[in-house]
Design a protein around this motif. Structure first.
Motif, PDB file in Angstrom:
ATOM      1  N   ALA A 185       0.813  -1.219   0.000  1.00  0.00           N
ATOM      2  CA  ALA A 185       0.000   0.000   0.000  1.00  0.00           C
ATOM      3  C   ALA A 185       0.848   1.271   0.000  1.00  0.00           C
ATOM      4  O   ALA A 185       0.290   2.377  -0.018  1.00  0.00           O
ATOM      5  CB  ALA A 185      -0.942  -0.002   1.212  1.00  0.00           C
ATOM      6  N   GLY A 186       2.172   1.125   0.052  1.00  0.00           N
ATOM      7  CA  GLY A 186       3.036   2.302   0.035  1.00  0.00           C
ATOM      8  C   GLY A 186       2.979   3.120   1.312  1.00  0.00           C
ATOM      9  O   GLY A 186       3.259   4.323   1.304  1.00  0.00           O
ATOM     10  N   VAL A 187       2.622   2.464   2.416  1.00  0.00           N
ATOM     11  CA  VAL A 187       2.518   3.143   3.709  1.00  0.00           C
ATOM     12  C   VAL A 187       3.908   3.266   4.329  1.00  0.00           C
ATOM     13  O   VAL A 187       4.742   2.361   4.204  1.00  0.00           O
ATOM     14  CB  VAL A 187       1.578   2.368   4.649  1.00  0.00           C
ATOM     15  N   ALA A 188       4.159   4.383   4.993  1.00  0.00           N
ATOM     16  CA  ALA A 188       5.383   4.532   5.777  1.00  0.00           C
ATOM     17  C   ALA A 188       5.092   4.043   7.195  1.00  0.00           C
ATOM     18  O   ALA A 188       4.223   4.586   7.876  1.00  0.00           O
ATOM     19  CB  ALA A 188       5.830   5.985   5.808  1.00  0.00           C
ATOM     20  N   VAL A 189       5.805   3.004   7.621  1.00  0.00           N
ATOM     21  CA  VAL A 189       5.615   2.446   8.960  1.00  0.00           C
ATOM     22  C   VAL A 189       6.857   2.730   9.791  1.00  0.00           C
ATOM     23  O   VAL A 189       7.984   2.472   9.349  1.00  0.00           O
ATOM     24  CB  VAL A 189       5.377   0.922   8.909  1.00  0.00           C
ATOM     25  N   ILE A 190       6.661   3.277  10.988  1.00  0.00           N
ATOM     26  CA  ILE A 190       7.756   3.443  11.929  1.00  0.00           C
ATOM     27  C   ILE A 190       7.382   2.690  13.196  1.00  0.00           C
ATOM     28  O   ILE A 190       6.291   2.887  13.747  1.00  0.00           O
ATOM     29  CB  ILE A 190       8.074   4.928  12.187  1.00  0.00           C
ATOM     30  N   VAL A 191       8.244   1.771  13.617  1.00  0.00           N
ATOM     31  CA  VAL A 191       7.900   0.869  14.700  1.00  0.00           C
ATOM     32  C   VAL A 191       9.026   0.797  15.722  1.00  0.00           C
ATOM     33  O   VAL A 191      10.198   0.630  15.362  1.00  0.00           O
ATOM     34  CB  VAL A 191       7.563  -0.544  14.146  1.00  0.00           C
ATOM     35  N   VAL A 192       8.668   0.963  16.983  1.00  0.00           N
ATOM     36  CA  VAL A 192       9.617   0.798  18.085  1.00  0.00           C
ATOM     37  C   VAL A 192       9.667  -0.680  18.453  1.00  0.00           C
ATOM     38  O   VAL A 192       8.624  -1.295  18.718  1.00  0.00           O
ATOM     39  CB  VAL A 192       9.197   1.633  19.310  1.00  0.00           C
ATOM     40  N   LEU A 193      10.864  -1.243  18.467  1.00  0.00           N
ATOM     41  CA  LEU A 193      11.034  -2.655  18.801  1.00  0.00           C
ATOM     42  C   LEU A 193      12.236  -2.844  19.725  1.00  0.00           C
ATOM     43  O   LEU A 193      13.274  -2.206  19.540  1.00  0.00           O
ATOM     44  CB  LEU A 193      11.245  -3.501  17.541  1.00  0.00           C
ATOM     45  N   HIS A 194      12.079  -3.735  20.698  1.00  0.00           N
ATOM     46  CA  HIS A 194      13.219  -4.163  21.517  1.00  0.00           C
ATOM     47  C   HIS A 194      13.808  -5.468  21.000  1.00  0.00           C
ATOM     48  O   HIS A 194      14.970  -5.771  21.269  1.00  0.00           O
ATOM     49  CB  HIS A 194      12.797  -4.333  22.983  1.00  0.00           C
ATOM     50  N   ASP A 195      13.019  -6.246  20.285  1.00  0.00           N
ATOM     51  CA  ASP A 195      13.482  -7.520  19.743  1.00  0.00           C
ATOM     52  C   ASP A 195      14.335  -7.228  18.504  1.00  0.00           C
ATOM     53  O   ASP A 195      13.819  -6.939  17.427  1.00  0.00           O
ATOM     54  CB  ASP A 195      12.285  -8.403  19.382  1.00  0.00           C
ATOM     55  N   LEU A 196      15.651  -7.319  18.667  1.00  0.00           N
ATOM     56  CA  LEU A 196      16.556  -6.956  17.578  1.00  0.00           C
ATOM     57  C   LEU A 196      16.466  -7.918  16.410  1.00  0.00           C
ATOM     58  O   LEU A 196      16.650  -7.520  15.255  1.00  0.00           O
ATOM     59  CB  LEU A 196      17.996  -6.889  18.106  1.00  0.00           C
ATOM     60  N   ASN A 197      16.198  -9.194  16.688  1.00  0.00           N
ATOM     61  CA  ASN A 197      16.056 -10.160  15.597  1.00  0.00           C
ATOM     62  C   ASN A 197      14.798  -9.890  14.786  1.00  0.00           C
ATOM     63  O   ASN A 197      14.803  -9.993  13.553  1.00  0.00           O
ATOM     64  CB  ASN A 197      16.047 -11.584  16.148  1.00  0.00           C
ATOM     65  N   ALA A 198      13.714  -9.532  15.459  1.00  0.00           N
ATOM     66  CA  ALA A 198      12.483  -9.191  14.750  1.00  0.00           C
ATOM     67  C   ALA A 198      12.679  -7.941  13.902  1.00  0.00           C
ATOM     68  O   ALA A 198      12.210  -7.857  12.763  1.00  0.00           O
ATOM     69  CB  ALA A 198      11.337  -8.995  15.739  1.00  0.00           C
ATOM     70  N   ALA A 199      13.380  -6.953  14.457  1.00  0.00           N
ATOM     71  CA  ALA A 199      13.649  -5.725  13.703  1.00  0.00           C
ATOM     72  C   ALA A 199      14.486  -6.033  12.465  1.00  0.00           C
ATOM     73  O   ALA A 199      14.237  -5.484  11.385  1.00  0.00           O
ATOM     74  CB  ALA A 199      14.356  -4.709  14.592  1.00  0.00           C
ATOM     75  N   ALA A 200      15.467  -6.920  12.602  1.00  0.00           N
ATOM     76  CA  ALA A 200      16.310  -7.290  11.461  1.00  0.00           C
ATOM     77  C   ALA A 200      15.499  -7.991  10.379  1.00  0.00           C
ATOM     78  O   ALA A 200      15.734  -7.795   9.182  1.00  0.00           O
ATOM     79  CB  ALA A 200      17.452  -8.191  11.926  1.00  0.00           C
ATOM     80  N   ALA A 201      14.538  -8.804  10.796  1.00  0.00           N
ATOM     81  CA  ALA A 201      13.758  -9.599   9.842  1.00  0.00           C
ATOM     82  C   ALA A 201      12.710  -8.780   9.103  1.00  0.00           C
ATOM     83  O   ALA A 201      12.425  -9.048   7.927  1.00  0.00           O
ATOM     84  CB  ALA A 201      13.085 -10.756  10.573  1.00  0.00           C
ATOM     85  N   TYR A 202      12.139  -7.768   9.753  1.00  0.00           N
ATOM     86  CA  TYR A 202      10.976  -7.098   9.172  1.00  0.00           C
ATOM     87  C   TYR A 202      11.178  -5.627   8.808  1.00  0.00           C
ATOM     88  O   TYR A 202      10.316  -5.036   8.165  1.00  0.00           O
ATOM     89  CB  TYR A 202       9.788  -7.226  10.123  1.00  0.00           C
ATOM     90  N   CYS A 203      12.290  -5.041   9.228  1.00  0.00           N
ATOM     91  CA  CYS A 203      12.517  -3.617   8.932  1.00  0.00           C
ATOM     92  C   CYS A 203      13.436  -3.450   7.725  1.00  0.00           C
ATOM     93  O   CYS A 203      14.330  -4.256   7.488  1.00  0.00           O
ATOM     94  CB  CYS A 203      13.128  -2.914  10.145  1.00  0.00           C
TER      95      CYS A 203
END
Length: 268
Positions: A185-203
């Motif tokens: 959808a071309g949305v800009a998503v900004i997400v706060v995460l503490h799980d560094l592995n999850a951030a690596a996988a999805y950001c």
């Protein structure tokens, strides 16, 4: 879609953000990471317009959140906070319907029912629609809160620890959903995460804050190095890059001296 330039912010006499600058692009997921107290939630509050900055510039889809009226701002950005508690008794579907309020009186208002149903379905919460939200678990409330954000249908989505209360299945579903929304959808998503592995996988892009400043920013593979993360988090961290997958491995150790001291204190 999101531009932050030389932003500083205070609460009382405490400066929580110092000269922060970064951008978050449409069609991408930008992860805000960093140690506790680094300023991640404060940054999100400034971006959402919930906290005034004391210096710098912010633009969200071309609008300054500090000067844009609430209804207009609610049409360009949707926010999910860490605390997803609801103080009053509402049916789940009514909570999700709150996300449609900014579109009352517009052509989009006619789509409310279909969008609400689709948002509940997307977060695996459709079966909860008739429940009183006060009867839900923390994880269920988090999924309902995300449904409300999705129902708002904005070009910018801001999420503060959206997976903190979720089990592993729903963590993966939610982050996968968010990434697909950004891409499709071309949305800009900004997400706060503490799980560094999850951030690596999805950001797609990472902004790492430490002591209220940008400690590192860039594509995941540039920010995620053993030396960089170990310095930022003040803890030994090994980062591996295998077959295109980035994995974070903090050093595991037991602080036996501290544990022994505490046990002896309790015994005494």
């Amino acid at each position: 879609m999101i531009t932050v330039k030389n932003v500083s912010a205070k609460i009382g006499d405490k400066t929580l953000l110092h000269d922060v600058s970064f951008t978050a692009q449409a069609g991408q997921v930008t992860g805000l990471i960093g140690p506790n107290g680094a300023g991640k939630s404060t940054m999100l509050a400034v971006l959402s317009g919930d906290l005034d900055r004391c210096a710098g510039e912010v633009h969200i889809a071309g609008k300054d959140p500090a000067t844009t009226i609430n209804r207009e701002l609610a049409r360009v950005r949707a926010v999910m906070l860490q605390d997803v508690g609801v103080s009053f008794q509402f049916l789940v579907r009514d909570v999700v319907a709150m996300g449609r309020r900014p579109w009352e009186g517009t052509d989009k208002h006619a789509l409310d029912d279909a969008i609400i149903d689709a948002a509940l379905e997307a977060t695996d919460a459709a079966h909860l629609a008739g429940r009183d939200i006060a009867t839900l678990s923390g994880g269920e409330r988090a999924r309902v809160a995300l449904s409300r954000v999705l129902a708002q249908q904005t070009p910018v989505i801001m999420l503060d620890e959206p997976t903190a209360a979720l089990d592993i299945k729903h963590q993966e579903q939610v982050l996968g959903l968010v990434r697909n929304i950004a891409l499709d959808a071309g949305v800009a998503v900004i997400v706060v995460l503490h799980d560094l592995n999850a951030a690596a996988a999805y950001c797609d892009h990472i902004v790492c804050l430490a002591d209220g400043k940008v400690a590192s920013a860039g594509p995941v593979d540039e920010v995620y190095t053993s030396e960089n993360l170990s310095t930022i988090y003040d803890w030994p961290i090994h980062v591996s890059h295998t077959g295109g997958v980035i994995s974070v491995h903090p050093q595991r150790r037991r602080d036996t001296a501290t544990a022994t001291s505490f046990v002896n204190l309790v015994k005494d």
